[in-house]
Write an enzyme that holds these catalytic residues in place. Structure first.
Site, mmCIF file in Angstrom:
data_model
loop_
_atom_site.group_PDB
_atom_site.id
_atom_site.type_symbol
_atom_site.label_atom_id
_atom_site.label_comp_id
_atom_site.label_asym_id
_atom_site.label_seq_id
_atom_site.Cartn_x
_atom_site.Cartn_y
_atom_site.Cartn_z
ATOM 1 N N PHE A 113 0.853 -1.186 0.000
ATOM 2 C CA PHE A 113 0.000 0.000 0.000
ATOM 3 C C PHE A 113 0.892 1.240 0.000
ATOM 4 C CE2 PHE A 113 -3.307 -3.057 1.479
ATOM 5 C CZ PHE A 113 -4.183 -2.856 0.426
ATOM 6 N N SER A 114 0.663 2.205 0.864
ATOM 7 C CA SER A 114 1.364 3.484 0.723
ATOM 8 C C SER A 114 2.832 3.452 1.114
ATOM 9 C CB SER A 114 0.637 4.575 1.513
ATOM 10 O OG SER A 114 -0.555 4.934 0.858
ATOM 11 N N ALA A 115 3.304 2.351 1.694
ATOM 12 C CA ALA A 115 4.762 2.226 1.843
ATOM 13 C C ALA A 115 5.426 2.164 0.471
ATOM 14 C CB ALA A 115 5.107 0.999 2.678
ATOM 15 N N LYS A 117 5.080 4.355 -1.705
ATOM 16 C CA LYS A 117 5.511 5.723 -1.976
ATOM 17 C C LYS A 117 6.979 5.928 -1.603
ATOM 18 C CE LYS A 117 0.907 7.743 -1.084
ATOM 19 N NZ LYS A 117 0.148 6.483 -1.188
#
Length: 394
Positions: A113-115, A117
């Site tokens: 998920f947003s890791a 980024k």
């Protein structure tokens, strides 16, 4: 795995898992490890033949006790409370402990998920070091399709630091707003009758500025990181998965292929779609802890790593909406800095995905979870307590 064996292992049949429910409990305990069966992907290739993995004791870790809120709890208790799928602990460059939930193996790839980024930002640092990426340049210089969007006058540094003025709310439970459009564009949800399937770049091109100008307070918005992925592709002339393979994955010595989800046009979900094994995620953290070097080979410029871990001025963070769960923290190049007397910094994704680096303890922790709620501040607090306890353990 046969149908009966699958249902025995997970408590529901495989046919129950659909694009409409894959992020919900209990189905996410399986789907977060098998995203490639639900959404199109592009492969990030490991170096062929580099598969040997060290053996570690998996039992000692879960029996350890530490204090949380005045009570003694075991590591096993906290792992259960935070719906942990896998945990890897490295100290001084060695894997010293790990945990795998049932049916999770060394080859299991879990969504970040947003890791994601934070991984994408590392690649940005590599291209910046090569002179291919100008952080002061406006986004449309690389992606002209965004010249009529909110990003028309935004520079790459603003995108990296989430200081974009954007008329967009990250509302995970709203099935009709812009965030739902965003998910459909990334092929994360089915299209219902009357809805339109956009590509990522079509969706991003439609976004407009919110109140205020760019370079204001920290304002979390996932589309910024998909914009960054497009910028990296245009700056390098390579598809995102190929770029990560050549610049990061193979130089890192990753043991297993990773992958990233893509939209209908093949654009990578660089802001939330990367999937990998927990040990390879830990290796990314160790590379950051070592200043961008692996095995004596520099992968990321030292100046980029140093700037990333230093964080932005606290005023920009404190004026944002996430300061309540990380008082005194900061954010730089898509990594969170814990601050408040700590040198630790971390990547974070919804449903409990962490890559936590504590330089003082010479420790890296990679943690995958299938928490039933996308965002839970209590779970974040418990995880930070766990990381502090792991840092103190011999």
């Amino acid at each position: 795995m046969s149908s009966s064996a699958f249902e025995s292992a997970y408590g529901f049949p495989r046919s129950d898992v659909r694009l409409s429910n894959w992020r919900q409990s209990p189905w996410n305990a399986w789907s977060f490890r098998h995203v490639c069966e639900l959404i199109p992907i592009a492969r990030i290739s490991a170096t062929p033949g580099l598969t040997e993995e060290p053996r570690v004791d998996r039992e000692d870790l879960v029996r350890r006790e530490f204090g949380v809120d005045g009570e003694d709890v075991t590591v096993a208790d906290l792992l259960r409370k935070t719906s942990t799928d896998a945990l890897v602990v490295m100290k001084s460059g060695r894997i010293v402990a790990e945990f795998h939930a049932p049916n999770f193996t060394l080859q299991s790839r879990h969504i970040l998920f947003s890791a994601s980024k934070s991984v994408t930002a590392i690649v940005a640092g590599i291209l910046h070091g090569e002179g291919l990426l100008d952080l002061d340049e406006a986004v449309p210089a690389y992606v002209p399709e965004l010249r009529s969007s909110a990003y028309a006058d935004a520079c790459i540094r603003d995108v990296l630091d989430m200081r974009i003025s954007l008329d967009f709310e990250e509302t995970y439970q709203d099935p009709r707003g812009d965030f739902a459009r965003y998910r459909r564009a990334g092929l994360l949800e089915p299209v219902e009758p009357g809805q339109v399937r956009e590509t990522l770049i079509e969706f991003l091109s439609s976004l407009q500025k919110g109140a205020g100008e760019h370079r204001g307070p920290f304002r979390y918005a996932s589309p910024n990181s998909d914009v960054l992925g497009l910028v990296l592709e245009r700056a390098s002339g390579e598809r995102f998965a190929d770029l990560v393979t050549a610049r990061l994955w193979q130089p890192l010595g990753a043991r297993q292929d990773a992958y990233v989800t893509v939209d209908a046009s093949g654009a990578a979900r660089s802001g939330g779609g990367i999937c990998m094994t927990p040990r390879d995620l830990a290796r990314i953290g160790e590379m950051m802890r070592s200043g961008g070097v692996v095995g004596g080979r520099r992968i990321v410029p030292e100046a980029w790593v140093r700037d990333t871990v230093s964080g932005t001025p606290s005023g920009q963070w404190n004026a944002g909406k996430l300061a309540d769960w990380l008082p005194g923290g900061s954010y730089r190049s898509k990594w969170y800095q814990r601050r408040a007397g700590s040198e630790a910094y971390f990547a974070l994704g919804i449903h409990g995905q962490w890559l936590y680096v504590d330089p003082r303890a010479e420790m890296v922790v990679a943690k995958f979870s299938s928490q039933p709620v996308a965002v839970c501040n209590d779970a974040k607090r418990l995880n930070l307590a766990l990381f502090d306890a792991l840092a103190a353990m011999a």
